[in-house]
Design a protein around this motif. Structure first.
Motif, PDB file in Angstrom:
ATOM      1  N   TYR A  66       7.212 -14.851  -9.540  1.00  0.00           N
ATOM      2  CA  TYR A  66       7.987 -13.666  -9.923  1.00  0.00           C
ATOM      3  C   TYR A  66       8.001 -12.719  -8.730  1.00  0.00           C
ATOM      4  O   TYR A  66       6.959 -12.314  -8.232  1.00  0.00           O
ATOM      5  CB  TYR A  66       7.388 -12.982 -11.161  1.00  0.00           C
ATOM      6  N   ASP A  67       9.219 -12.382  -8.256  1.00  0.00           N
ATOM      7  CA  ASP A  67       9.296 -11.545  -7.052  1.00  0.00           C
ATOM      8  C   ASP A  67       9.658 -10.090  -7.339  1.00  0.00           C
ATOM      9  O   ASP A  67       9.527  -9.244  -6.464  1.00  0.00           O
ATOM     10  CB  ASP A  67      10.241 -12.151  -6.011  1.00  0.00           C
ATOM     11  N   TYR A  68      10.104  -9.782  -8.570  1.00  0.00           N
ATOM     12  CA  TYR A  68      10.268  -8.397  -8.981  1.00  0.00           C
ATOM     13  C   TYR A  68      10.406  -8.328 -10.487  1.00  0.00           C
ATOM     14  O   TYR A  68      10.690  -9.322 -11.146  1.00  0.00           O
ATOM     15  CB  TYR A  68      11.440  -7.690  -8.292  1.00  0.00           C
ATOM     16  N   MET A  69      10.169  -7.124 -11.006  1.00  0.00           N
ATOM     17  CA  MET A  69      10.401  -6.825 -12.415  1.00  0.00           C
ATOM     18  C   MET A  69      11.260  -5.573 -12.478  1.00  0.00           C
ATOM     19  O   MET A  69      11.173  -4.709 -11.605  1.00  0.00           O
ATOM     20  CB  MET A  69       9.083  -6.563 -13.162  1.00  0.00           C
ATOM     21  N   ILE A  70      12.057  -5.483 -13.526  1.00  0.00           N
ATOM     22  CA  ILE A  70      12.847  -4.279 -13.779  1.00  0.00           C
ATOM     23  C   ILE A  70      12.397  -3.720 -15.122  1.00  0.00           C
ATOM     24  O   ILE A  70      12.397  -4.429 -16.134  1.00  0.00           O
ATOM     25  CB  ILE A  70      14.360  -4.577 -13.787  1.00  0.00           C
ATOM     26  N   VAL A  71      11.978  -2.463 -15.100  1.00  0.00           N
ATOM     27  CA  VAL A  71      11.503  -1.778 -16.303  1.00  0.00           C
ATOM     28  C   VAL A  71      12.199  -0.425 -16.357  1.00  0.00           C
ATOM     29  O   VAL A  71      12.105   0.349 -15.406  1.00  0.00           O
ATOM     30  CB  VAL A  71       9.967  -1.583 -16.267  1.00  0.00           C
ATOM     31  N   GLY A  72      12.900  -0.153 -17.438  1.00  0.00           N
ATOM     32  CA  GLY A  72      13.592   1.135 -17.567  1.00  0.00           C
ATOM     33  C   GLY A  72      14.581   1.375 -16.451  1.00  0.00           C
ATOM     34  O   GLY A  72      14.754   2.504 -16.018  1.00  0.00           O
ATOM     35  N   GLY A  73      15.218   0.320 -15.957  1.00  0.00           N
ATOM     36  CA  GLY A  73      16.202   0.452 -14.888  1.00  0.00           C
ATOM     37  C   GLY A  73      15.608   0.546 -13.492  1.00  0.00           C
ATOM     38  O   GLY A  73      16.337   0.567 -12.506  1.00  0.00           O
ATOM     39  N   VAL A 108       5.822   3.665 -24.170  1.00  0.00           N
ATOM     40  CA  VAL A 108       5.581   3.618 -25.611  1.00  0.00           C
ATOM     41  C   VAL A 108       4.640   2.470 -25.953  1.00  0.00           C
ATOM     42  O   VAL A 108       4.580   1.466 -25.240  1.00  0.00           O
ATOM     43  CB  VAL A 108       6.886   3.462 -26.424  1.00  0.00           C
ATOM     44  N   PHE A 109       3.932   2.648 -27.045  1.00  0.00           N
ATOM     45  CA  PHE A 109       3.044   1.621 -27.582  1.00  0.00           C
ATOM     46  C   PHE A 109       3.567   1.236 -28.964  1.00  0.00           C
ATOM     47  O   PHE A 109       4.227   2.034 -29.638  1.00  0.00           O
ATOM     48  CB  PHE A 109       1.617   2.158 -27.685  1.00  0.00           C
ATOM     49  N   ASP A 110       3.277   0.012 -29.369  1.00  0.00           N
ATOM     50  CA  ASP A 110       3.639  -0.501 -30.694  1.00  0.00           C
ATOM     51  C   ASP A 110       5.143  -0.683 -30.885  1.00  0.00           C
ATOM     52  O   ASP A 110       5.600  -0.881 -32.003  1.00  0.00           O
ATOM     53  CB  ASP A 110       3.065   0.383 -31.816  1.00  0.00           C
ATOM     54  N   GLU A 111       5.903  -0.600 -29.821  1.00  0.00           N
ATOM     55  CA  GLU A 111       7.341  -0.846 -29.842  1.00  0.00           C
ATOM     56  C   GLU A 111       7.671  -1.734 -28.654  1.00  0.00           C
ATOM     57  O   GLU A 111       7.033  -1.639 -27.607  1.00  0.00           O
ATOM     58  CB  GLU A 111       8.142   0.458 -29.694  1.00  0.00           C
ATOM     59  N   GLY A 112       8.679  -2.575 -28.810  1.00  0.00           N
ATOM     60  CA  GLY A 112       9.075  -3.462 -27.722  1.00  0.00           C
ATOM     61  C   GLY A 112       9.664  -2.700 -26.543  1.00  0.00           C
ATOM     62  O   GLY A 112      10.419  -1.751 -26.721  1.00  0.00           O
ATOM     63  N   ILE A 113       9.272  -3.117 -25.349  1.00  0.00           N
ATOM     64  CA  ILE A 113       9.821  -2.569 -24.109  1.00  0.00           C
ATOM     65  C   ILE A 113      10.567  -3.717 -23.433  1.00  0.00           C
ATOM     66  O   ILE A 113       9.975  -4.760 -23.125  1.00  0.00           O
ATOM     67  CB  ILE A 113       8.706  -2.057 -23.170  1.00  0.00           C
ATOM     68  N   ASP A 114      11.862  -3.542 -23.211  1.00  0.00           N
ATOM     69  CA  ASP A 114      12.656  -4.575 -22.560  1.00  0.00           C
ATOM     70  C   ASP A 114      12.407  -4.551 -21.063  1.00  0.00           C
ATOM     71  O   ASP A 114      12.481  -3.491 -20.437  1.00  0.00           O
ATOM     72  CB  ASP A 114      14.144  -4.382 -22.854  1.00  0.00           C
ATOM     73  N   VAL A 115      12.084  -5.717 -20.507  1.00  0.00           N
ATOM     74  CA  VAL A 115      11.854  -5.852 -19.072  1.00  0.00           C
ATOM     75  C   VAL A 115      12.590  -7.093 -18.575  1.00  0.00           C
ATOM     76  O   VAL A 115      12.961  -7.964 -19.360  1.00  0.00           O
ATOM     77  CB  VAL A 115      10.342  -5.965 -18.721  1.00  0.00           C
ATOM     78  N   ILE A 116      12.772  -7.141 -17.282  1.00  0.00           N
ATOM     79  CA  ILE A 116      13.352  -8.322 -16.635  1.00  0.00           C
ATOM     80  C   ILE A 116      12.368  -8.791 -15.586  1.00  0.00           C
ATOM     81  O   ILE A 116      11.825  -7.981 -14.829  1.00  0.00           O
ATOM     82  CB  ILE A 116      14.716  -7.987 -15.982  1.00  0.00           C
ATOM     83  N   GLY A 117      12.125 -10.085 -15.568  1.00  0.00           N
ATOM     84  CA  GLY A 117      11.309 -10.683 -14.522  1.00  0.00           C
ATOM     85  C   GLY A 117      12.179 -11.637 -13.726  1.00  0.00           C
ATOM     86  O   GLY A 117      12.853 -12.495 -14.312  1.00  0.00           O
ATOM     87  N   ILE A 139       3.325  -1.612 -13.923  1.00  0.00           N
ATOM     88  CA  ILE A 139       4.531  -1.034 -14.521  1.00  0.00           C
ATOM     89  C   ILE A 139       4.153   0.107 -15.468  1.00  0.00           C
ATOM     90  O   ILE A 139       3.077   0.099 -16.055  1.00  0.00           O
ATOM     91  CB  ILE A 139       5.358  -2.099 -15.278  1.00  0.00           C
ATOM     92  N   PRO A 140       5.051   1.084 -15.623  1.00  0.00           N
ATOM     93  CA  PRO A 140       4.765   2.194 -16.533  1.00  0.00           C
ATOM     94  C   PRO A 140       4.848   1.739 -17.992  1.00  0.00           C
ATOM     95  O   PRO A 140       5.632   0.842 -18.323  1.00  0.00           O
ATOM     96  CB  PRO A 140       5.868   3.205 -16.213  1.00  0.00           C
ATOM     97  N   VAL A 141       4.030   2.357 -18.839  1.00  0.00           N
ATOM     98  CA  VAL A 141       4.100   2.109 -20.276  1.00  0.00           C
ATOM     99  C   VAL A 141       4.441   3.445 -20.923  1.00  0.00           C
ATOM    100  O   VAL A 141       3.623   4.350 -20.963  1.00  0.00           O
ATOM    101  CB  VAL A 141       2.771   1.553 -20.833  1.00  0.00           C
TER     102      VAL A 141
END
Length: 152
Positions: free
Chosen positions: A52-59, A79-88, A75-77
């Motif tokens: 994995y060469d990068y991740m995208i979190v919250g744009g 929210v907890f207990d809710e899904g966070i969409d990310v790209i790897g 990566i920043p968190v």
């Protein structure tokens, strides 16, 4: 639930993280390291692969902090207990592919660095109570000393 709702003190923790999406071939370590500083939570995501060469979190694009044995990201968190969409983005295939995942951080699994409590509101209240008792004891000792000195 947010980091503010959890009232986590600055420090190092662990948190269980569940991952959905992708092909099911890649996994991430759980529990993950979680650090809190100035009201901001950052999780260390360790992939089962070093492709994995990068991740995208919250744009925002995040580069790995290590790719030795595994790709590791901080990566920043928000929210907890809710899904966070990310790209790897994985380079394990013939061409790089951005793969969509959902990460969920379980607030009830947060443990302090030494396995202790998270230091939430209950701990703050207990600490305040101890301080109040100590101050009251110091005042009582001062009053008793003054009474002894005036009797002489």
């Amino acid at each position: 639930m947010t980091i503010e709702d959890l009232q986590l003190a600055d420090g190092n923790y662990t948190v269980e993280v569940a991952m959905e999406g992708g092909s099911g071939r890649a996994t991430i370590e759980s529990p993950a390291a979680l650090s809190v500083e100035d009201g901001q939570a950052v999780a260390q995501i360790t992939w089962s692969s070093n492709h994995y060469d990068y991740m995208i979190v919250g744009g925002e694009k995040y580069l790995p902090v290590s790719t030795d044995e595994h790709s590791v990201f901080e990566i920043p968190v928000e929210v907890f207990d809710e899904g966070i969409d990310v790209i790897g983005d994985t380079t394990a295939m013939s061409t790089p592919h951005e793969v969509e995942y959902t990460l969920t951080f379980a607030s009830d699994s947060i443990q302090g660095e030494n396995g202790g409590s998270t230091g939430g509101a209950g701990s703050t209240t207990a600490a305040a109570g101890i301080v109040i008792i100590a101050v009251a004891a110091a005042i009582a000792a001062t009053v008793m000393r003054k009474k002894r000195n005036t009797k002489a």
